[in-house]
Design an enzyme around this catalytic site. Sequence first.
Site, mmCIF file in Angstrom:
data_model
loop_
_atom_site.group_PDB
_atom_site.id
_atom_site.type_symbol
_atom_site.label_atom_id
_atom_site.label_comp_id
_atom_site.label_asym_id
_atom_site.label_seq_id
_atom_site.Cartn_x
_atom_site.Cartn_y
_atom_site.Cartn_z
ATOM 1 N N SER A 11 0.841 -1.190 0.000
ATOM 2 C CA SER A 11 0.000 0.000 0.000
ATOM 3 C C SER A 11 0.879 1.243 0.000
ATOM 4 O O SER A 11 1.908 1.286 0.677
ATOM 5 C CB SER A 11 -0.895 0.002 1.247
ATOM 6 N N LYS A 22 0.672 -3.374 4.887
ATOM 7 C CA LYS A 22 -0.162 -4.140 3.966
ATOM 8 C C LYS A 22 0.658 -4.999 3.006
ATOM 9 O O LYS A 22 1.692 -4.594 2.506
ATOM 10 C CB LYS A 22 -1.050 -3.201 3.139
ATOM 11 N N GLU A 63 -6.330 -10.920 -7.221
ATOM 12 C CA GLU A 63 -7.395 -9.979 -7.551
ATOM 13 C C GLU A 63 -7.414 -9.669 -9.045
ATOM 14 O O GLU A 63 -8.488 -9.509 -9.651
ATOM 15 C CB GLU A 63 -7.224 -8.701 -6.733
#
Length: 464
Positions: free
Chosen positions: A279, A285, A292
């Site tokens: 992130s 993160k 995804e």
Amino acid sequence: MESKKLWGGRFTKPLNTQLDTLNSSIHLDKRMYAEDIVGSQAYARSLKTAELLSDDEVTAICDGLEKVKLEWESGEFLIKEGDEDIHTANERRLKELIGEPATKLHVGRSRNDQVITDMKLWLRSALHKLIELLKELIQVMIKKAGREIDILMPGYTHLQKAQPVRWSHWILSHAWTLKNDANRLREILKRTNVMPLGSGALAGNPFDIDRNVLAYSLGFDGVTQNSMQAVSDRDFVVEFLFCASLIGTHLSRLAEDLIIFSTKEFGFVAVDESFSTGSSLMPQKRNPDSLELIRGIGGSIFGECCGFMMVLKGLPSTYNKDLQSDKEAMFNSFDRLLSILKVTVGTVETLKVNPSKCVEALSFEMLATDLAYYLVRRNVPFREAHHLAGKVVAEAERKKVYIQDLTLEELRNISVHFDADVAKVWNYENSVEQYQAIGGTSKTSVISQIELLKSWLTTECNKP
């Protein structure tokens, strides 16, 4: 000014600039340059057999086309004004290289049968590449299932804990689906490998062309039997688009499982850093972007299928320019599917499983079905056994205790069929091992699945 178009003889006005841009497909179909050249070389030899080309002419054409191919491969080929498609471009360049013999190559042939021949040759190669990648992914899954066969985890329905299963059984569930996908691509390959060349624009070929010999020389299994059907047929494209969509859907479902399993709340797996991103704001993160993207791109492939089928639904017989969108749909779907298959292979291969987290997620409530099976083995009809097991769950909830903590006396108050050996039910290993029937999650069943998939891969490797 004289038109440079292959079809320009009867026209006195130049083509509108905007329409010329829209009409041109060279930016797309140039990737079929090799197929177009191979098809043209084979057709030239057929013209020689039909005594429409001399030995010297066919040699000049075939050698000239080989030079054109080398120019494409080296990046030296220059697309010029008037090269509206790959057929026009190759013929134009061939004429520049060898002169008049190039103008004889197109006799009896139309771009209508030429383009679909090119597409089938291209898709034939593309299907082989996808099958090989599916096999590679299945091989990765087989290896993981074999190495991690003793890991137990919850199986889910409705995303709720259902029954204990082996981690290997879960991963093989996806492998079997991918095997079906590979088999479907094989079936498309059979139906695709029928040659349309020799159908002309729509009425056929008026010259003494032996289509069967021509088909054999290009590796086709046979020839189309109706010229009108042949030039308008895009079923092989639709079948590919559907199968690509289905594979994309299957990869998306695999990705969704792994995204869930990789969350801190589950912690069953960790996606390797090489297939994760971070992130820009939150330093802690590690996002499963590989999964995804697989999930997202899988959906976009279906969009190509849906869009192209809408193009086909209202077309009258034989060739219409609407069909020019076939190549974009076919190329886009292939490119996207190829990219996510490659990423899936790497993501699954580097995936780390956390056995302790998988086991920690098991709970004895998941053995309620085993409790019913216990009663069935004591001659209680299943519907009654299911009802009694449900009452056991309800009693544990009422007393705010775990199901396995109910005493034998409390169980016997529900049914006299419960005895001291009911304690054997509260064992996860025993639970998974009872599923010995073909397709179950027992160790012998999982080993059998692995061997069957290995055998299929061996058979696949021997196919052309």
